[in-house]
Scaffold this motif. Structure first.
Motif, PDB file in Angstrom:
ATOM      1  N   THR A 125     -20.698   8.971  -2.711  1.00  0.00           N
ATOM      2  CA  THR A 125     -20.340   7.902  -1.336  1.00  0.00           C
ATOM      3  C   THR A 125     -18.897   8.139  -1.369  1.00  0.00           C
ATOM      4  N   LEU A 126     -18.718   8.719   0.075  1.00  0.00           N
ATOM      5  CA  LEU A 126     -17.452   8.674   1.160  1.00  0.00           C
ATOM      6  C   LEU A 126     -16.872   6.802   1.612  1.00  0.00           C
ATOM      7  N   GLU A 127     -16.368   6.229   1.666  1.00  0.00           N
ATOM      8  CA  GLU A 127     -15.620   5.039   1.856  1.00  0.00           C
ATOM      9  C   GLU A 127     -14.617   4.594   2.388  1.00  0.00           C
ATOM     10  N   TYR A 128     -14.585   4.459   3.953  1.00  0.00           N
ATOM     11  CA  TYR A 128     -13.328   5.013   4.825  1.00  0.00           C
ATOM     12  C   TYR A 128     -12.523   4.042   4.845  1.00  0.00           C
ATOM     13  N   LYS A 129     -12.004   3.765   5.755  1.00  0.00           N
ATOM     14  CA  LYS A 129     -11.061   2.846   6.379  1.00  0.00           C
ATOM     15  C   LYS A 129      -9.645   3.186   7.369  1.00  0.00           C
ATOM     16  N   LEU A 130      -9.890   3.284   8.040  1.00  0.00           N
ATOM     17  CA  LEU A 130      -8.506   3.635   9.111  1.00  0.00           C
ATOM     18  C   LEU A 130      -7.360   2.431   8.356  1.00  0.00           C
ATOM     19  N   LYS A 131      -5.684   2.973   8.169  1.00  0.00           N
ATOM     20  CA  LYS A 131      -4.991   2.901   7.708  1.00  0.00           C
ATOM     21  C   LYS A 131      -4.519   1.672   8.999  1.00  0.00           C
ATOM     22  N   GLU A 132      -3.484   0.479   8.490  1.00  0.00           N
ATOM     23  CA  GLU A 132      -3.340   0.115   9.582  1.00  0.00           C
ATOM     24  C   GLU A 132      -2.025  -0.009   9.987  1.00  0.00           C
ATOM     25  N   ARG A 133      -1.548   0.087  11.186  1.00  0.00           N
ATOM     26  CA  ARG A 133      -0.609   0.921  11.685  1.00  0.00           C
ATOM     27  C   ARG A 133       0.626  -0.528  12.617  1.00  0.00           C
ATOM     28  N   HIS A 134       1.478  -0.773  11.795  1.00  0.00           N
ATOM     29  CA  HIS A 134       1.932  -1.597  11.617  1.00  0.00           C
ATOM     30  C   HIS A 134       3.119  -1.589  14.143  1.00  0.00           C
ATOM     31  N   SER A 135       3.238  -0.437  13.974  1.00  0.00           N
ATOM     32  CA  SER A 135       3.938  -0.434  15.260  1.00  0.00           C
ATOM     33  C   SER A 135       2.999   0.566  16.441  1.00  0.00           C
ATOM     34  N   GLU A 136       3.331   1.115  17.039  1.00  0.00           N
ATOM     35  CA  GLU A 136       3.097   1.858  17.729  1.00  0.00           C
ATOM     36  C   GLU A 136       3.197   3.683  17.079  1.00  0.00           C
ATOM     37  N   LEU A 137       4.730   3.414  16.938  1.00  0.00           N
ATOM     38  CA  LEU A 137       5.080   4.322  16.744  1.00  0.00           C
ATOM     39  C   LEU A 137       5.053   4.567  15.013  1.00  0.00           C
ATOM     40  N   VAL A 138       4.360   5.203  14.140  1.00  0.00           N
ATOM     41  CA  VAL A 138       3.501   6.085  12.245  1.00  0.00           C
ATOM     42  C   VAL A 138       4.689   6.704  11.916  1.00  0.00           C
ATOM     43  N   SER A 139       5.793   6.306  11.153  1.00  0.00           N
ATOM     44  CA  SER A 139       6.696   7.466  10.873  1.00  0.00           C
ATOM     45  C   SER A 139       5.615   7.851   9.875  1.00  0.00           C
ATOM     46  N   GLU A 140       6.206   9.677   9.748  1.00  0.00           N
ATOM     47  CA  GLU A 140       5.808  10.695   8.724  1.00  0.00           C
ATOM     48  C   GLU A 140       5.842  10.207   7.386  1.00  0.00           C
ATOM     49  N   SER A 141       6.641   9.449   6.956  1.00  0.00           N
ATOM     50  CA  SER A 141       6.677   8.806   5.538  1.00  0.00           C
ATOM     51  C   SER A 141       5.762   8.204   5.181  1.00  0.00           C
ATOM     52  N   ASN A 142       4.527   7.185   6.226  1.00  0.00           N
ATOM     53  CA  ASN A 142       3.910   6.378   6.426  1.00  0.00           C
ATOM     54  C   ASN A 142       2.399   7.599   5.744  1.00  0.00           C
ATOM     55  N   HIS A 143       2.645   8.857   6.423  1.00  0.00           N
ATOM     56  CA  HIS A 143       1.248   9.814   6.873  1.00  0.00           C
ATOM     57  C   HIS A 143       1.368  10.966   5.785  1.00  0.00           C
ATOM     58  N   SER A 144       2.183  10.856   5.016  1.00  0.00           N
ATOM     59  CA  SER A 144       3.211  11.850   4.277  1.00  0.00           C
ATOM     60  C   SER A 144       1.737  12.886   2.716  1.00  0.00           C
ATOM     61  N   ASP A 145       0.972  11.396   2.627  1.00  0.00           N
ATOM     62  CA  ASP A 145       0.101  11.792   1.476  1.00  0.00           C
ATOM     63  C   ASP A 145      -1.210  11.371   1.736  1.00  0.00           C
ATOM     64  N   PHE A 146      -1.759  11.712   1.196  1.00  0.00           N
ATOM     65  CA  PHE A 146      -3.569  11.736   1.474  1.00  0.00           C
ATOM     66  C   PHE A 146      -3.981  10.271   0.186  1.00  0.00           C
ATOM     67  N   ASN A 147      -4.431   9.377   0.646  1.00  0.00           N
ATOM     68  CA  ASN A 147      -4.774   8.187   0.105  1.00  0.00           C
ATOM     69  C   ASN A 147      -6.368   7.579  -0.394  1.00  0.00           C
ATOM     70  N   PHE A 148      -6.462   8.336  -1.610  1.00  0.00           N
ATOM     71  CA  PHE A 148      -7.836   7.932  -2.108  1.00  0.00           C
ATOM     72  C   PHE A 148      -8.076   7.743  -3.820  1.00  0.00           C
ATOM     73  N   GLU A 149      -9.423   6.516  -4.064  1.00  0.00           N
ATOM     74  CA  GLU A 149      -9.356   6.806  -5.730  1.00  0.00           C
ATOM     75  C   GLU A 149     -10.670   7.236  -5.748  1.00  0.00           C
ATOM     76  N   VAL A 150     -10.770   7.840  -7.547  1.00  0.00           N
ATOM     77  CA  VAL A 150     -11.809   8.479  -7.457  1.00  0.00           C
ATOM     78  C   VAL A 150     -12.414   7.612  -8.556  1.00  0.00           C
ATOM     79  N   TYR A 151     -14.012   7.465  -7.942  1.00  0.00           N
ATOM     80  CA  TYR A 151     -14.933   6.944  -9.845  1.00  0.00           C
ATOM     81  C   TYR A 151     -16.331   7.833  -9.720  1.00  0.00           C
ATOM     82  N   PHE A 152     -15.881   8.080 -10.689  1.00  0.00           N
ATOM     83  CA  PHE A 152     -16.761   9.106 -10.848  1.00  0.00           C
ATOM     84  C   PHE A 152     -18.573   8.052 -12.265  1.00  0.00           C
TER      85      PHE A 152
END
Length: 373
Positions: free
Chosen positions: A60-87
């Motif tokens: 199961t892959l749960e997904y949620k759109l990242k919150e955007r605090h401004s119209e322009l999202v800095s590159e640093s906010n999206h520089s990495d993949f954000n995920f947790e893994v449970y097995f």
């Protein structure tokens, strides 16, 4: 199709804010093996496999759109993949590097990955990393979940054919054999002159009519060693670079694709046995002659093989074995021999399994979506 056909160019992030996708995806067992690859995940030879049924990964892959605090999202906010893994209910941070590598490889084709926070929950119906292609079922399940998100975001009608091909294409970039776990019942991966539309980029269904002898074929997996393999498949594949017998092996495998294609059409079970067992032993021979060399078979693996040979000689059965890159033994046999072979397995072979564990499986027909919300 080429790589560019799989690039998602237009999508609407406002079309979905959150949700989940769940896929049940089978493992597979190669009849003609692939061992050795080029970047990015391109096989050195063609392979062909039975899709399994009882050996599967449920993800199961749960997904949620990242919150955007401004119209322009800095590159640093999206520089990495954000995920947790449970097995199997436990948080598995040691799984994250492999999944991060997978996401990095496929981001070009599914560029929305960094726009979402993910939680990946997964479990297997079989022991992880024991040589039953857990990466194949696991990565294919994750690829299918990602494709479910793409289908929702793209805003255009997507055919099942394209969906499956792209899922296979993406899965390959996580684990080569994963591209053979999207569909069934017999899948070819790797370009071959005699297999129509075969490709190095994704798996395709075997395009010819299959003889009734191979319908409902059984695969009973004897769990000789349920522990993690001593050498990963990734390391093993790399050892084919500079291997003294590599080119001969690639040639042998591609010739065996031609032979087994005819066998699957004409139903010759004796020739099927000969090709499948030869392929299994050739795979392990390459491991034993690489530098460094290694042996993944265990003493009980060899005892089982010799028992199978003796039983076949005594009964004229069409039972045979095959092996993946591990100690466990896959016992293949036709539907009309299931009673005799099952009795033989219980009486003669289960004693060689770790804690008498084995899995009764058979040919399956591909992945199933369980939910997509």
């Amino acid at each position: 199709m080429t790589e560019t056909d799989f690039i998602l160019k237009n999508y609407d992030l406002n079309s979905i804010k959150s949700g989940n996708a769940t896929w049940k995806t089978p493992s597979n067992i190669a009849l003609v093996k692939y061992w050795g690859k080029q970047e990015p995940q391109i096989p050195e030879n063609t392979s062909i496999s039975f899709t399994l049924d009882a050996c599967f990964t449920l993800t199961t892959l749960e997904y949620k759109l990242k919150e955007r605090h401004s119209e322009l999202v800095s590159e640093s906010n999206h520089s990495d993949f954000n995920f947790e893994v449970y097995f199997e209910g436990e948080k598995k941070d040691d799984f994250k590097p492999k999944i991060a590598t997978f996401f990095k490889r496929i981001e070009h084709y599914v560029p929305f990955l960094k726009d979402f926070d993910f939680v990946i929950e997964s479990r297997n119906s079989f022991p992880h990393s024991s040589g039953i292609a857990s990466s194949a079922s696991g990565m294919s399940a994750l690829a299918l979940c990602v494709m479910s998100i793409e289908r929702s975001l793209s805003g255009v009608e997507m055919t099942d054919e394209y969906f499956n091909k792209k899922a296979s294409f993406l899965a390959r970039l996580g684990s080569g054999s994963a591209c053979r776990s999207i569909e069934g019942d017999i899948i070819v991966w790797g370009e071959h002159s005699e297999i129509k539309e075969s490709s190095d980029l994704f798996g395709v269904k075997f395009p010819f009519k299959v003889h009734k002898n191979f319908k409902n074929y059984h695969d009973t997996i004897l769990l000789v060693d349920e522990g993690e393999k001593q050498v990963s498949s990734t390391v093993g594949h790399k050892l084919m670079h500079g291997h003294p017998f590599a080119q001969q092996r690639f040639k042998q495998a591609n010739e065996n694709i031609s032979k087994i294609s005819e066998i699957l059409k004409n139903g010759d079970l004796k020739e099927f046995v000969a090709i499948v067992e030869s392929e299994a032993l050739s795979l392990h021979a390459m491991m034993m002659t690489s530098n460094p060399y290694f042996i993944l078979m265990k003493p009980n693996t060899l005892k089982i093989i010799n028992k199978i040979w003796a039983f076949r000689a005594e009964t004229n059965s069409n039972i045979c074995f095959t092996l993946d890159a591990g100690a466990n033994v896959h016992i293949l046999f036709p539907e009309n021999e299931k009673e005799a072979v099952n009795n033989f397995i219980i009486k003669e072979l289960v004693q060689y399994c770790q804690e008498n564990h084995y899995i009764c499986d058979r040919i399956g027909f591909g992945a199933k979506r369980l939910s997509n919300s």
